[in-house]
Design a protein around this motif. Structure first.
Motif, short mmCIF file in Angstrom:
data_model
loop_
_atom_site.label_atom_id
_atom_site.label_comp_id
_atom_site.label_asym_id
_atom_site.label_seq_id
_atom_site.Cartn_x
_atom_site.Cartn_y
_atom_site.Cartn_z
N VAL A 81 0.84 -1.20 0.00
CA VAL A 81 0.00 0.00 0.00
C VAL A 81 0.88 1.26 0.00
N HIS A 82 0.43 2.25 -0.74
CA HIS A 82 1.10 3.55 -0.81
C HIS A 82 0.23 4.57 -0.09
N TRP A 83 0.86 5.65 0.39
CA TRP A 83 0.10 6.66 1.13
C TRP A 83 -1.04 7.22 0.29
N SER A 84 -0.85 7.27 -1.03
CA SER A 84 -1.88 7.82 -1.92
C SER A 84 -3.10 6.91 -2.03
N ASP A 85 -3.02 5.70 -1.49
CA ASP A 85 -4.18 4.79 -1.53
C ASP A 85 -5.20 5.12 -0.45
N ALA A 86 -4.88 6.01 0.47
CA ALA A 86 -5.84 6.40 1.50
C ALA A 86 -7.07 7.01 0.84
N ALA A 87 -8.22 6.40 1.09
CA ALA A 87 -9.46 6.80 0.42
C ALA A 87 -10.59 5.96 0.98
N GLU A 88 -11.77 6.13 0.41
CA GLU A 88 -12.89 5.27 0.76
C GLU A 88 -13.14 4.31 -0.40
N TYR A 89 -13.36 3.06 -0.07
CA TYR A 89 -13.50 2.02 -1.08
C TYR A 89 -14.91 1.41 -0.99
N PHE A 90 -15.51 1.29 -2.15
CA PHE A 90 -16.87 0.77 -2.22
C PHE A 90 -16.93 -0.47 -3.10
N CYS A 91 -17.56 -1.50 -2.57
CA CYS A 91 -17.88 -2.67 -3.34
C CYS A 91 -19.31 -2.50 -3.85
N ALA A 92 -19.59 -2.95 -5.06
CA ALA A 92 -20.93 -2.79 -5.63
C ALA A 92 -21.28 -3.99 -6.49
N GLY A 93 -22.56 -4.25 -6.60
CA GLY A 93 -23.05 -5.32 -7.44
C GLY A 93 -24.23 -4.85 -8.25
N ALA A 94 -24.39 -5.41 -9.44
CA ALA A 94 -25.52 -5.03 -10.28
C ALA A 94 -26.81 -5.56 -9.69
N ASN A 95 -27.90 -4.80 -9.87
CA ASN A 95 -29.20 -5.30 -9.43
C ASN A 95 -29.65 -6.43 -10.36
#
Lengths: 113, 112
Positions: A81-95
């Motif tokens: 991991v790099h410092w620039s990876d700090a963020a919010e991560y979302f998993c999603a699925g198609a309806n």
């Protein structure tokens, strides 16, 4: 009903360490699954997606995810991991109709030095 | 390339006021979406459209209306603003079914 669950609200990882973000889905048929990343104050950017075929998918920025039907999981990984990876991560699925995405609640990643 | 453009970026409304959030895309995408994002809740789908003249409800449509008269534009209407509609709103588009979503930069709305 379809659902996407991200069990971890917040994760802190040391820079250079490996990362795994968890995602579980609830679907009847083969799901269409995605991981998106959101940097502060920005919209979402697609990291990778899974439709069918090889269960290990490669994405941008060195991320990969593995689809495991037996565990109903689609976990996101990165070896270093790099410092620039700090963020919010979302998993999603198609309806079910494939017409829109259902998102998980997100996991906030902090990177410590 | 402009991509997906949302206006305004910020807005404060009084309870009971109405407003329209604008969204336009220049990629000739058929599918367009409106999501709202609340802290710790992820993104919730409000409405979506699979083409001009076609709209459908998402997970949280109450209190909102949409129209899709052209391929490019997908405005979101709040008729009687309520504090529960305080949120960040994102418009997105995609070329087709199960395709990558392109997001706008968001509209931060506060209803006081």
């Amino acid at each position: 009903a379809q659902s996407v669950t991200q069990p971890d609200i917040h994760i802190t990882v040391s820079e250079g360490a490996s990362l795994e973000l968890r995602c579980n889905y609830s679907y009847g048929a083969t799901p269409y699954l995605f991981w998106y990343v959101q940097s502060p104050g920005q919209g979402l950017q697609l990291l990778l997606k899974y439709f069918s075929g090889d269960t290990l998918v490669q994405g941008i920025k060195g991320f990969e995810a593995e689809f495991k039907r037996s565990q109903s999981s689609f976990n996101l990984r990165k070896p270093s991991v790099h410092w620039s990876d700090a963020a919010e991560y979302f998993c999603a699925g198609a309806n079910q109709a494939g017409t829109a995405l259902i998102f998980g609640k997100g996991t906030t990643l902090s990177v410590s030095s | 390339n402009a991509g997906v453009t949302q206006t305004p970026k910020f807005r404060i409304l009084k309870i009971g006021q109405s407003m329209t959030l604008q969204c336009t895309q220049d990629m000739n995408h058929n599918y367009m979406y409106w999501y709202r994002q609340d802290p710790g809740m992820g993104l919730k789908l409000i409405y979506y459209s699979v083409g001009a003249g076609i709209t459908d409800k998402g997970e949280v449509p109450n209190g909102y209306n949409v129209s899709r008269s052209t391929t490019e534009d997908f405005p979101l209407r709040l008729e009687l603003a309520a504090p529960s509609q305080t949120s960040v709103y994102f418009c997105a588009s995609s070329l087709g079914q199960n395709e990558k979503l392109f997001f706008g930069s968001g509209t931060q709305l506060s209803v006081l």
